[in-house]
Every structure is written in structure tokens, then in C-alpha cells.
Design a protein around this motif. Structure first.
Motif, PDB file in Angstrom:
ATOM      1  N   SER A 127      10.582 127.168  30.045  1.00 26.33           N
ATOM      2  CA  SER A 127      10.905 125.831  30.981  1.00 26.33           C
ATOM      3  C   SER A 127       9.658 125.231  31.893  1.00 26.33           C
ATOM      4  CB  SER A 127      12.213 126.429  32.054  1.00 26.33           C
ATOM      5  OG  SER A 127      11.804 127.102  32.576  1.00 26.33           O
ATOM      6  N   LYS A 141      14.497 124.513  28.126  1.00 31.08           N
ATOM      7  CA  LYS A 141      15.281 124.549  29.314  1.00 31.08           C
ATOM      8  C   LYS A 141      14.819 123.046  30.445  1.00 31.08           C
ATOM      9  CE  LYS A 141      13.844 128.925  30.013  1.00 31.08           C
ATOM     10  NZ  LYS A 141      13.849 130.262  30.527  1.00 31.08           N
ATOM     11  N   ARG A 142      15.599 122.562  30.689  1.00 27.96           N
ATOM     12  CA  ARG A 142      15.848 121.990  31.762  1.00 27.96           C
ATOM     13  C   ARG A 142      16.036 121.778  32.855  1.00 27.96           C
ATOM     14  NH1 ARG A 142      12.244 118.222  27.793  1.00 27.96           N
ATOM     15  NH2 ARG A 142      13.400 117.965  25.681  1.00 27.96           N
ATOM     16  N   GLY A 143      16.855 122.708  33.537  1.00 23.76           N
ATOM     17  CA  GLY A 143      18.148 121.861  34.699  1.00 23.76           C
ATOM     18  C   GLY A 143      18.317 121.449  35.135  1.00 23.76           C
ATOM     19  N   SER A 174      19.383 120.825  28.629  1.00 25.51           N
ATOM     20  CA  SER A 174      18.720 121.641  27.450  1.00 25.51           C
ATOM     21  C   SER A 174      18.613 121.785  25.841  1.00 25.51           C
ATOM     22  CB  SER A 174      19.109 123.149  27.336  1.00 25.51           C
ATOM     23  OG  SER A 174      19.951 123.352  26.269  1.00 25.51           O
ATOM     24  N   PHE A 193      25.658 120.757  33.578  1.00 22.14           N
ATOM     25  CA  PHE A 193      27.363 120.868  33.948  1.00 22.14           C
ATOM     26  C   PHE A 193      26.374 120.737  35.040  1.00 22.14           C
ATOM     27  CE2 PHE A 193      27.554 123.179  30.085  1.00 22.14           C
ATOM     28  CZ  PHE A 193      28.798 122.810  29.550  1.00 22.14           C
ATOM     29  N   GLU A 243      24.369 123.347  43.450  1.00 19.78           N
ATOM     30  CA  GLU A 243      23.287 124.693  43.529  1.00 19.78           C
ATOM     31  C   GLU A 243      23.454 125.037  44.383  1.00 19.78           C
ATOM     32  OE1 GLU A 243      19.673 124.514  41.087  1.00 19.78           O
ATOM     33  OE2 GLU A 243      19.084 125.015  42.975  1.00 19.78           O
ATOM     34  N   PRO A 299      19.593 129.751  42.827  1.00 20.12           N
ATOM     35  CA  PRO A 299      18.884 129.497  41.323  1.00 20.12           C
ATOM     36  C   PRO A 299      18.441 130.125  40.864  1.00 20.12           C
ATOM     37  CG  PRO A 299      17.694 128.425  42.930  1.00 20.12           C
ATOM     38  CD  PRO A 299      18.922 127.971  44.278  1.00 20.12           C
ATOM     39  N   ASP A 354      17.654 133.372  33.257  1.00 17.11           N
ATOM     40  CA  ASP A 354      17.384 134.424  31.740  1.00 17.11           C
ATOM     41  C   ASP A 354      19.080 134.722  32.161  1.00 17.11           C
ATOM     42  OD1 ASP A 354      15.294 135.592  33.508  1.00 17.11           O
ATOM     43  OD2 ASP A 354      15.746 135.270  34.961  1.00 17.11           O
ATOM     44  N   PHE A 379      20.625 131.702  30.811  1.00 19.17           N
ATOM     45  CA  PHE A 379      20.332 130.326  29.523  1.00 19.17           C
ATOM     46  C   PHE A 379      20.278 131.288  28.512  1.00 19.17           C
ATOM     47  CE2 PHE A 379      18.393 127.520  26.493  1.00 19.17           C
ATOM     48  CZ  PHE A 379      19.019 126.696  27.141  1.00 19.17           C
ATOM     49  N   GLY A 422      23.689 128.668  32.874  1.00 17.14           N
ATOM     50  CA  GLY A 422      23.152 128.999  34.080  1.00 17.14           C
ATOM     51  C   GLY A 422      23.540 128.451  34.919  1.00 17.14           C
ATOM     52  N   ALA A 423      25.119 126.981  34.817  1.00 14.21           N
ATOM     53  CA  ALA A 423      24.884 126.154  35.859  1.00 14.21           C
ATOM     54  C   ALA A 423      26.111 127.407  36.117  1.00 14.21           C
ATOM     55  CB  ALA A 423      25.994 125.421  35.029  1.00 14.21           C
ATOM     56  N   VAL A 483      24.340 129.604  39.208  1.00  8.94           N
ATOM     57  CA  VAL A 483      23.547 128.542  40.218  1.00  8.94           C
ATOM     58  C   VAL A 483      24.930 128.803  41.376  1.00  8.94           C
ATOM     59  CG1 VAL A 483      21.614 128.298  38.488  1.00  8.94           C
ATOM     60  CG2 VAL A 483      23.965 126.268  39.504  1.00  8.94           C
TER      61      VAL A 483
HETATM   62  P1  ATP Z   1      14.278 129.971  36.581  1.00  8.24           P
HETATM   63  O1  ATP Z   1      15.050 129.697  37.955  1.00  8.24           O
HETATM   64  O2  ATP Z   1      16.162 131.265  36.548  1.00  8.24           O
HETATM   65  O3  ATP Z   1      13.017 130.723  35.746  1.00  8.24           O
HETATM   66  P2  ATP Z   1      14.056 128.560  33.991  1.00  8.24           P
HETATM   67  O4  ATP Z   1      12.870 127.033  35.400  1.00  8.24           O
HETATM   68  O5  ATP Z   1      14.173 129.266  33.311  1.00  8.24           O
HETATM   69  O6  ATP Z   1      15.302 129.382  35.445  1.00  8.24           O
HETATM   70  P3  ATP Z   1      16.113 125.871  34.127  1.00  8.24           P
HETATM   71  O7  ATP Z   1      15.574 124.896  33.102  1.00  8.24           O
HETATM   72  O8  ATP Z   1      16.120 125.894  35.953  1.00  8.24           O
HETATM   73  O9  ATP Z   1      15.616 127.458  33.764  1.00  8.24           O
HETATM   74  O10 ATP Z   1      17.531 126.677  34.250  1.00  8.24           O
HETATM   75  C1  ATP Z   1      18.109 126.992  32.494  1.00  8.24           C
HETATM   76  C2  ATP Z   1      18.782 126.271  32.087  1.00  8.24           C
HETATM   77  O11 ATP Z   1      20.074 126.717  33.325  1.00  8.24           O
HETATM   78  C3  ATP Z   1      19.593 124.799  32.560  1.00  8.24           C
HETATM   79  O12 ATP Z   1      19.068 124.577  31.468  1.00  8.24           O
HETATM   80  C4  ATP Z   1      21.108 124.505  33.226  1.00  8.24           C
HETATM   81  O13 ATP Z   1      20.948 124.393  31.789  1.00  8.24           O
HETATM   82  C5  ATP Z   1      21.035 125.852  33.348  1.00  8.24           C
HETATM   83  N1  ATP Z   1      20.686 125.297  35.630  1.00  8.24           N
HETATM   84  C6  ATP Z   1      20.196 125.598  35.784  1.00  8.24           C
HETATM   85  N2  ATP Z   1      19.697 124.825  36.813  1.00  8.24           N
HETATM   86  C7  ATP Z   1      21.726 123.790  37.218  1.00  8.24           C
HETATM   87  C8  ATP Z   1      21.766 123.119  38.215  1.00  8.24           C
HETATM   88  N3  ATP Z   1      21.352 123.005  39.527  1.00  8.24           N
HETATM   89  N4  ATP Z   1      22.745 122.281  37.765  1.00  8.24           N
HETATM   90  C9  ATP Z   1      23.352 122.689  35.857  1.00  8.24           C
HETATM   91  N5  ATP Z   1      22.757 122.989  35.207  1.00  8.24           N
HETATM   92  C10 ATP Z   1      21.774 124.167  35.588  1.00  8.24           C
END
Ligand code: ATP
Ligand code: MG
Length: 325
Positions: free
Chosen positions: A203, A234-236, A240, A255, A259, A262, A267, A269, A294-295, A298
Motif C-alpha cells: 500500500s 491497497k489504495r485506501g 484495490s 466502500f 472512518e 484507520p 491487515d 484486507f 478493510g472498510a 475503519v
Molecule cells: P494500514 O493503515 O492498516 O497499514 P494499508 O495502508 O496497508 O492500511 P489501506 O489501503 O489503507 O491499507 O487499507 C486497506 C483497504 O481497506 C483499502 O484497499 C480499502 O479497501 C479499505 N479501506 C481503508 N481505508 C478506507 C476508507 N477510509 N474507506 C473505505 N475503505 C477503506
């Protein structure tokens, strides 16, 4: 095509820190004055991962160490309740369970006070129970947080050899800041992880950290050329994407949620994605469950409080709008 080892081969196993997280209930700058706290919440990236993996119905186990205290019991009981194999969590009679105090700042960044390196979390070792778990495991999930525990590398090397040797597969969540690569043997060991990986789940700038390439397409191509079968980005809030060896690409939207906390999204995901793939689900469906995991996570205060069962995630998917791109 799905080359990830099926669930029937044996549990997904991860290795690493189990912690409790204690969170300030208000935003502000660190812990220099008394403030109201909430917790303890079960935490630690490998623990969050394996909890979600188990909750959604995958076979799952963890090699870790906790103290002989309530923080340890809280974690072990949560993982056991959610269906994870806790037989290889050892209990140190001498050291307390690892902990992290966290307070969010107004801008969303965080201040931490950790007790990991001098806690039971750092005492992970190759116990008989760990060996037995690896001997029946079907998949190994390695995380960059492993580099914060020096004794962990030998356990990982053992697990890698045993699990690969029985036809199991390997995933890597880099979860590693670029600056850490220059410490000790981290760069060489991280490269070894990537060389062993069938699946990599980066990510943010972790794709660049992993490959040294800033361009996404070039970085993905480099990982696939290295023998990785699937790169899942993973794109937050942007959802993804899966890039598979052979050229297939699948993008799935996130989705739309509010939030609250976060921590743990990545993990959850990963735990959901790997469990779903190992249970034989196609990539599109696995990405949807993973985005949902993931969603949903949060939306809850606490690092693993929002991990969902398969039924909970199906209800979430059915009732939550998606982010439009
Ligand atoms: P972390 O912060 O736990 O290290 P990460 O950076 O590895 O997370 P993220 O991309 O932030 O990964 O989150 C993983 C997945 O969770 C995303 O691809 C998305 O599907 C979901 N997700 C995370 N944050 C959000 C959000 N604010 N709204 C919707 N979906 C989210
Ligand atoms: Mg991450």
C-alpha cells in the motif's frame, strides 16, 4: 488461475507481535499531560491479520509470545474465540505483553509510546508448538513488522523452508518504511521475502520501497518478473487492484464509510483476501470481501474491533454504497 495453496492444505500462519493498544479518546499532541484513555484493545499487525483471516472462515494460526497477564489473556481469548489456532502463542513468565499507547493529532498523524522490544512480543522463538504448526501449515504470511523483532528472522526462515517444502504458498505485506531498509540486514532479508513470495500486498509507497521504482506499472512488472504470481495494491478510499502474472488486472472500488479509526485496515484486507483466495474464490469476489473487511474495520474504534465474519461482511457489502471513481 489461482496458484495460492488451498485451505485444505493447512492453516494460513503468520509470525510476529501481539500487542494491546491503548488509545487517547481525544485528539492532541502526544502524552505529555494526563488524558483519558480507552483500551486495552487486542492489536499487533500479525494478530489483526490472522484474526480477520479466521473470522471470515479461513484456517489460521499465529506464532507469537505474550506475557502472563491480562493483556496477553485478552489477546489469546479474542483469537481463540474468532477461530484462530493459538497453540503456538507462548506465554513468558518474565516479560509483560507488548503494548502501544496511541494518540491521534488533529491532522490525522499519530504519536506512539511503544513497549515492544523489551516485552514478551520480542521473545518469539522456534518452540515445539511453532514447529508443529508450521509442519501442518498451508500458507505463510510474512509482514514487514517482523523486522522490529530481531529473533524473528530465524523463525521465519524455518517456516519458509518447511511450508514451501510441503507445497504451501507465501504472501508478503511489506508494511515497511523506506528508512528502515538501511538498518542492519533488513534490505537483504526483505529481498529474500520478496523472492519467496507468491503474493505481495503493498500500500502507499511500499511498492516503490519494494522495487525502487516510482512508476506503478514498472514496479508491478518488476515484482511479476521476479516470480510473484499476484500483486494486490491497497489504495485506501480508492479500493484495490490485482495484477496477476500473465497480464490480468482487476480493479475494485472501496466502500463508502465514515472512518473512525484507520488502524488495521490493511491487515484486515490481507486476512480476508488470502482466506478467500485459499477457499477458492475468484479474484473479483476476494477483492470485494477484502475491501469490505478493510472498510468495516475503519468504522470501529480499536485495531481489530471491526474484523468481520463472512456473514457480517456479506451484510456489509449488501448495504454499503461503493466509492464512485
Ligand atoms: P494500514 O493503515 O492498516 O497499514 P494499508 O495502508 O496497508 O492500511 P489501506 O489501503 O489503507 O491499507 O487499507 C486497506 C483497504 O481497506 C483499502 O484497499 C480499502 O479497501 C479499505 N479501506 C481503508 N481505508 C478506507 C476508507 N477510509 N474507506 C473505505 N475503505 C477503506
Ligand atoms: Mg499497510
Amino acid at each position: 488461475m489461482n496458484r495460492i495453496a488451498p485451505d485444505a492444505l493447512g492453516p494460513t500462519v503468520t509470525i510476529g507481535e501481539i500487542l494491546v493498544e491503548i488509545m487517547a479518546t481525544s485528539r492532541g499532541d502526544g502524552f505529555l499531560a494526563p488524558t483519558t484513555l480507552a483500551g486495552p484493545y487486542p492489536s499487533g499487525a500479525p494478530a489483526i491479520f490472522i484474526d480477520q483471516c479466521a473470522r471470515i472462515g479461513g484456517s489460521a494460526g499465529i506464532v507469537a509470545c505474550v506475557g502472563d497477564d491480562d493483556f496477553g489473556k485478552l489477546n489469546v481469548e479474542r483469537l481463540r474465540r474468532d477461530g484462530a489456532d493459538v497453540s503456538a502463542i507462548s506465554v513468558s513468565p518474565d516479560y509483560p505483553t507488548g503494548s502501544a499507547f496511541v494518540r491521534y493529532r488533529e491532522d490525522g498523524s499519530r504519536d506512539f509510546v511503544y513497549n515492544i522490544a523489551k516485552s514478551a512480543a520480542a521473545l518469539v522463538s522456534l518452540t515445539d508448538e511453532a514447529k508443529a504448526l508450521f509442519a501442518r501449515a498451508g500458507h505463510l504470511h510474512m509482514m514487514g513488522t517482523a523486522f522490529s523483532i530481531p529473533s524473528l528472522w530465524d523463525v521465519l526462515e524455518h517456516a519458509l523452508a518447511v511450508i514451501k517444502g510441503r507445497g504451501g504458498t507465501i504472501s508478503v505485506d511489506p508494511n515497511l518504511r523506506k528508512e528502515l531498509l538501511n538498518q542492519g540486514q533488513t534490505r537483504a532479508r526483505f529481498a529474500r521475502m520478496l523472492d519467496a513470495a507468491d503474493l505481495v500486498l503493498p500500500s502507499g509507497d511500499e511498492l516503490e520501497t519494494a522495487t525502487g521504482l516510482g512508476d506503478e506499472a514498472a514496479a508491478v512488472a518488476a515484482l511479476l518478473a521476479r516470480g510473484v504470481d499476484e500483486v494486490v495494491i491497497k489504495r485506501g478510499r480508492m479500493g484495490s487492484s490485482l495484477f496477476a502474472a500473465g497480464g490480468a488486472r482487476v480493479d475494485r472500488p472501496a466502500f463508502l464509510v465514515e472512518e473512525v479509526d484507520p488502524t488495521g485496515a490493511g491487515d484486515c484486507f490481507g486476512g480476508a483476501y488470502i482466506a478467500c483466495r485459499r477457499l477458492g474464490m475468484p479474484a473479483e469476489a476476494a477483492l470485494d470481501y477484502a475491501n469490505a473487511a478493510g472498510a468495516r474495520n475503519v468504522t470501529r474504534q480499536g485495531p481489530m474491533e471491526g474484523a468481520g465474519t463472512r456473514a457480517e461482511l456479506e451484510a456489509f457489502i449488501a448495504t454499503t454504497p461503493r466509492v464512485l471513481s
